[in-house]
Enzyme design. Structure first.
Site, PDB file in Angstrom:
ATOM      1  N   ARG A 133     -48.918 -22.426 -32.488  1.00 41.13           N
ATOM      2  CA  ARG A 133     -48.371 -23.297 -33.552  1.00 41.13           C
ATOM      3  C   ARG A 133     -47.232 -22.650 -34.332  1.00 41.13           C
ATOM      4  NH1 ARG A 133     -53.963 -24.496 -34.387  1.00 41.13           N
ATOM      5  NH2 ARG A 133     -54.482 -26.391 -33.260  1.00 41.13           N
ATOM      6  N   LYS A 155     -32.243 -25.697 -33.995  1.00 37.31           N
ATOM      7  CA  LYS A 155     -32.599 -26.745 -33.026  1.00 37.31           C
ATOM      8  C   LYS A 155     -33.029 -26.059 -31.746  1.00 37.31           C
ATOM      9  CE  LYS A 155     -29.897 -30.818 -34.274  1.00 37.31           C
ATOM     10  NZ  LYS A 155     -28.796 -31.708 -33.847  1.00 37.31           N
ATOM     11  N   GLU A 197     -17.017 -25.945 -28.271  1.00 38.33           N
ATOM     12  CA  GLU A 197     -17.775 -26.031 -29.532  1.00 38.33           C
ATOM     13  C   GLU A 197     -16.998 -25.396 -30.683  1.00 38.33           C
ATOM     14  OE1 GLU A 197     -20.367 -27.958 -29.638  1.00 38.33           O
ATOM     15  OE2 GLU A 197     -21.764 -27.601 -27.968  1.00 38.33           O
ATOM     16  N   LYS A 239     -20.956 -24.114 -39.584  1.00 30.73           N
ATOM     17  CA  LYS A 239     -22.271 -24.612 -39.172  1.00 30.73           C
ATOM     18  C   LYS A 239     -23.325 -24.293 -40.232  1.00 30.73           C
ATOM     19  CE  LYS A 239     -25.564 -25.496 -35.662  1.00 30.73           C
ATOM     20  NZ  LYS A 239     -25.933 -25.582 -34.260  1.00 30.73           N
ATOM     21  N   GLU A 249     -31.134 -33.004 -39.988  1.00 26.27           N
ATOM     22  CA  GLU A 249     -30.248 -34.078 -39.544  1.00 26.27           C
ATOM     23  C   GLU A 249     -30.682 -35.447 -40.054  1.00 26.27           C
ATOM     24  OE1 GLU A 249     -28.541 -33.467 -35.622  1.00 26.27           O
ATOM     25  OE2 GLU A 249     -28.420 -35.631 -35.369  1.00 26.27           O
ATOM     26  N   ARG A 253     -25.657 -33.527 -40.778  1.00 20.14           N
ATOM     27  CA  ARG A 253     -25.699 -32.637 -39.608  1.00 20.14           C
ATOM     28  C   ARG A 253     -25.248 -33.336 -38.324  1.00 20.14           C
ATOM     29  NH1 ARG A 253     -30.109 -28.005 -37.844  1.00 20.14           N
ATOM     30  NH2 ARG A 253     -29.049 -27.500 -35.902  1.00 20.14           N
ATOM     31  N   ASN A 257     -22.468 -33.198 -33.776  1.00 18.36           N
ATOM     32  CA  ASN A 257     -22.603 -33.798 -32.448  1.00 18.36           C
ATOM     33  C   ASN A 257     -21.354 -34.538 -32.009  1.00 18.36           C
ATOM     34  OD1 ASN A 257     -25.159 -33.400 -31.043  1.00 18.36           O
ATOM     35  ND2 ASN A 257     -26.039 -34.076 -32.977  1.00 18.36           N
ATOM     36  N   HIS A 260     -20.739 -35.271 -28.355  1.00 18.78           N
ATOM     37  CA  HIS A 260     -21.984 -35.015 -27.625  1.00 18.78           C
ATOM     38  C   HIS A 260     -22.631 -36.289 -27.079  1.00 18.78           C
ATOM     39  CE1 HIS A 260     -21.354 -31.120 -29.395  1.00 18.78           C
ATOM     40  NE2 HIS A 260     -22.477 -30.628 -28.907  1.00 18.78           N
ATOM     41  N   HIS A 264     -23.493 -35.692 -23.493  1.00 22.00           N
ATOM     42  CA  HIS A 264     -24.869 -35.649 -22.989  1.00 22.00           C
ATOM     43  C   HIS A 264     -25.065 -36.651 -21.851  1.00 22.00           C
ATOM     44  CE1 HIS A 264     -26.747 -33.692 -26.853  1.00 22.00           C
ATOM     45  NE2 HIS A 264     -26.096 -32.837 -26.110  1.00 22.00           N
ATOM     46  N   HIS A 277     -22.351 -27.516 -20.195  1.00 25.25           N
ATOM     47  CA  HIS A 277     -22.504 -28.262 -21.449  1.00 25.25           C
ATOM     48  C   HIS A 277     -21.166 -28.335 -22.202  1.00 25.25           C
ATOM     49  CE1 HIS A 277     -24.274 -29.734 -25.156  1.00 25.25           C
ATOM     50  NE2 HIS A 277     -23.748 -28.710 -25.810  1.00 25.25           N
TER      51      HIS A 277
HETATM   52  P1  NAD Z   1     -26.121 -20.896 -20.663  1.00 27.65           P
HETATM   53  O1  NAD Z   1     -27.186 -20.474 -21.548  1.00 27.65           O
HETATM   54  O2  NAD Z   1     -26.490 -21.574 -19.393  1.00 27.65           O
HETATM   55  O3  NAD Z   1     -25.210 -19.632 -20.328  1.00 27.65           O
HETATM   56  C1  NAD Z   1     -24.097 -19.805 -19.503  1.00 27.65           C
HETATM   57  C2  NAD Z   1     -24.125 -18.845 -18.291  1.00 27.65           C
HETATM   58  O4  NAD Z   1     -23.655 -17.571 -18.715  1.00 27.65           O
HETATM   59  C3  NAD Z   1     -25.477 -18.614 -17.702  1.00 27.65           C
HETATM   60  O5  NAD Z   1     -25.353 -18.486 -16.302  1.00 27.65           O
HETATM   61  C4  NAD Z   1     -25.892 -17.284 -18.315  1.00 27.65           C
HETATM   62  O6  NAD Z   1     -26.838 -16.592 -17.547  1.00 27.65           O
HETATM   63  C5  NAD Z   1     -24.597 -16.569 -18.356  1.00 27.65           C
HETATM   64  N1  NAD Z   1     -24.453 -15.525 -19.374  1.00 27.65           N
HETATM   65  C6  NAD Z   1     -24.920 -15.551 -20.628  1.00 27.65           C
HETATM   66  N2  NAD Z   1     -24.448 -14.504 -21.311  1.00 27.65           N
HETATM   67  C7  NAD Z   1     -23.694 -13.796 -20.460  1.00 27.65           C
HETATM   68  C8  NAD Z   1     -22.939 -12.626 -20.592  1.00 27.65           C
HETATM   69  N3  NAD Z   1     -22.812 -11.990 -21.755  1.00 27.65           N
HETATM   70  N4  NAD Z   1     -22.301 -12.146 -19.496  1.00 27.65           N
HETATM   71  C9  NAD Z   1     -22.365 -12.807 -18.322  1.00 27.65           C
HETATM   72  N5  NAD Z   1     -23.035 -13.952 -18.153  1.00 27.65           N
HETATM   73  C10 NAD Z   1     -23.693 -14.426 -19.212  1.00 27.65           C
HETATM   74  O7  NAD Z   1     -25.100 -21.895 -21.402  1.00 27.65           O
HETATM   75  P2  NAD Z   1     -24.496 -21.904 -22.875  1.00 27.65           P
HETATM   76  O8  NAD Z   1     -23.183 -22.544 -22.735  1.00 27.65           O
HETATM   77  O9  NAD Z   1     -24.632 -20.606 -23.529  1.00 27.65           O
HETATM   78  O10 NAD Z   1     -25.484 -22.897 -23.666  1.00 27.65           O
HETATM   79  C11 NAD Z   1     -25.584 -24.253 -23.298  1.00 27.65           C
HETATM   80  C12 NAD Z   1     -26.918 -24.777 -23.789  1.00 27.65           C
HETATM   81  O11 NAD Z   1     -26.942 -24.688 -25.206  1.00 27.65           O
HETATM   82  C13 NAD Z   1     -27.161 -26.222 -23.438  1.00 27.65           C
HETATM   83  O12 NAD Z   1     -28.467 -26.363 -22.935  1.00 27.65           O
HETATM   84  C14 NAD Z   1     -27.027 -26.947 -24.752  1.00 27.65           C
HETATM   85  O13 NAD Z   1     -27.812 -28.098 -24.828  1.00 27.65           O
HETATM   86  C15 NAD Z   1     -27.483 -25.895 -25.723  1.00 27.65           C
HETATM   87  N6  NAD Z   1     -26.971 -26.082 -27.097  1.00 27.65           N
HETATM   88  C16 NAD Z   1     -27.879 -26.055 -28.098  1.00 27.65           C
HETATM   89  C17 NAD Z   1     -27.444 -26.173 -29.414  1.00 27.65           C
HETATM   90  C18 NAD Z   1     -28.420 -26.065 -30.532  1.00 27.65           C
HETATM   91  O14 NAD Z   1     -28.056 -26.343 -31.679  1.00 27.65           O
HETATM   92  N7  NAD Z   1     -29.648 -25.636 -30.273  1.00 27.65           N
HETATM   93  C19 NAD Z   1     -26.086 -26.341 -29.682  1.00 27.65           C
HETATM   94  C20 NAD Z   1     -25.186 -26.352 -28.619  1.00 27.65           C
HETATM   95  C21 NAD Z   1     -25.644 -26.220 -27.314  1.00 27.65           C
HETATM   96  N1  GLY Z   2     -25.335 -28.493 -32.115  1.00 31.92           N
HETATM   97  C1  GLY Z   2     -25.681 -29.544 -33.026  1.00 31.92           C
HETATM   98  C2  GLY Z   2     -26.570 -29.098 -34.113  1.00 31.92           C
HETATM   99  O1  GLY Z   2     -26.956 -27.962 -34.197  1.00 31.92           O
HETATM  100  O2  GLY Z   2     -26.919 -29.896 -34.937  1.00 31.92           O
END
Ligand code: NAD
Ligand code: GLY
Length: 372
Positions: A133, A155, A197, A239, A249, A253, A257, A260, A264, A277
């Site tokens: 939890r 998030k 982003e 942010k 949100e 907030r 997006n 997005h 998405h 992404h």
């Molecule tokens: P990812 O986590 O898939 O990383 C991209 C690639 O880079 C992967 O293959 C990873 O293994 C590799 N990698 C990571 N760090 C590295 C490094 N230092 N050197 C070499 N390779 C490396 O993708 P991302 O773009 O980091 O994140 C996208 C995700 O984030 C999506 O799922 C999206 O929905 C999510 N997201 C969440 C929020 C939130 O607020 N929680 C906001 C924006 C995006």
């Molecule tokens: N990436 C959108 C949020 O964090 O709200």
């Protein structure tokens, strides 16, 4: 919304942006050489077990340095290595984390460390939100996208085949440690995806930042450390202010997006991982700018300005040929939709974003303009 904040300096090479959420407030440390520095994790209580969650690409690069930094703080340090990829952001992979936590005897004081990009960060955060939890966790983002966006704000979650990030929870980390050195190993395509982003923050909240990105885009694309540092810091400041004002949100907030809703739909429609992404968000911002213009909110010249910047960043501005009906069906499942009405983040002039519906025929025109 126009936002201004001055970062607090910890040391010349380390900057700390604070996110103000009452008892859930935390620091975002930005700098070089942070990941392997035990002092970066001062916000974490001592003595408990640590479980580093990473993936098959990032763990071989950085897990040993993080493990070494955590040895003096934690009585035991474990590592879980997940498969890499957006297509693994699901229940099956999440269960690998739970299986390991139970196997090593993790308890409620165990601290999870998310070492990787947004996929690892979102899944580790969700595991931390739900294991027993709720246990504490730390974000150690290693992609540009994760440093400027996903590691900040709490998030967490996983994808569902019918919709992106559909299952999850709000759960804030104890701290974020954004080591700019880790960006050196990032593939160029991933750096460009992260720039989507970064670009986002300009049109929604900060026109001077948009001007700065335009002026420094070549430096950012070349991986210039000073340019990346400024981009990460300013993005985190914006942010932090938005999330500090609306953590869950209920209103503001949603502006984060921008792009997005379309993005998405592209990710889910193509199958996760086909477009990155950030690529989907880049294209989604071009579409959202066009929608803003067609709704009479944004000058066509400003929409074009954004499209040019997105293209210069090496990101797509034309969506895949999913068909307008499929786009609309996917967007009706978006988390911002209400009673089947899609709500888009649109620009009411540059620097101000609002959430509103749009007639289907105008959305179809946008898809025709930016689709096949
Ligand atoms: P990812 O986590 O898939 O990383 C991209 C690639 O880079 C992967 O293959 C990873 O293994 C590799 N990698 C990571 N760090 C590295 C490094 N230092 N050197 C070499 N390779 C490396 O993708 P991302 O773009 O980091 O994140 C996208 C995700 O984030 C999506 O799922 C999206 O929905 C999510 N997201 C969440 C929020 C939130 O607020 N929680 C906001 C924006 C995006
Ligand atoms: N990436 C959108 C949020 O964090 O709200």
């Amino acid at each position: 919304m126009q936002v201004l904040a001055t970062p607090k300096l910890r040391a010349p090479s380390i900057e700390t942006v604070s996110i103000d959420l009452g008892e859930r407030s935390y620091p975002i440390h930005i700098g070089q050489g942070l990941l392997g520095d035990p002092g970066s994790y001062d916000a974490v209580p001592r003595g408990s077990m640590a479980v580093i969650v990473s993936n098959a690409t990032v763990a071989p690069l950085y897990a040993a340095a993080l493990e070494a930094a955590l040895k003096s703080r934690h009585r035991q340090v474990e590592l879980v290595t997940l498969p890499d990829g957006e297509d693994h952001k699901d229940w099956t992979t999440l269960n690998l984390i739970f299986d390991r936590l139970l196997a090593v005897g993790a308890d409620r004081k165990t601290v999870l460390y998310a070492l990787g990009g947004g996929v690892v960060g979102d899944m580790t955060g969700f595991a931390a939100a739900s294991f027993m939890r709720g246990v504490p966790f730390v974000q150690v983002p290693t992609t540009l996208l994760a440093q400027v966006d996903s590691s900040v704000g709490g998030k967490t979650g996983i994808n569902h085949p019918r919709g992106k990030n559909m299952i999850g929870a709000f759960h804030q980390p104890l701290c974020v440690v954004a080591d700019l050195d880790s960006l050196r190993s990032l593939p160029a395509r991933e750096l460009r995806a992260g720039l989507a982003e970064v670009i986002k923050y300009g049109p929604i909240a900060d026109v001077p930042f948009l001007d700065w990105i335009e002026a420094h885009l070549d430096d950012l694309l070349a991986g210039d450390p000073a340019a990346l540092r400024h981009a990460v810091r300013r993005s985190c400041e914006i942010k932090a202010l938005v999330v500090g004002a609306d953590e869950r949100e209920s209103g503001l907030r949603a502006i984060l997006n921008f792009g997005h809703t379309f993005g998405h739909a592209i990710e889910a429609g193509l199958g996760y991982g086909v477009w990155l992404h950030g690529e989907a968000v880049g294209c989604g911002m071009a579409m959202a700018a066009a929608l803003s213009s067609r709704l009479g909110l944004l000058a066509e010249s400003d929409a074009q300005r954004l499209v040019r910047l997105i293209e210069r960043a090496g990101l797509p501005v034309r969506g895949p040929a999913l068909g307008a009906d499929r786009y609309l069906a996917l967007m009706r499942a978006d988390k911002k939709a209400e009673a089947g009405e899609i709500r888009f983040v649109v620009l009411d002039g540059l620097g101000r974003a609002v959430l509103r519906g749009a007639p289907d025929d105008i959305v179809r025109q946008v898809l025709a303009q930016h689709g096949d």
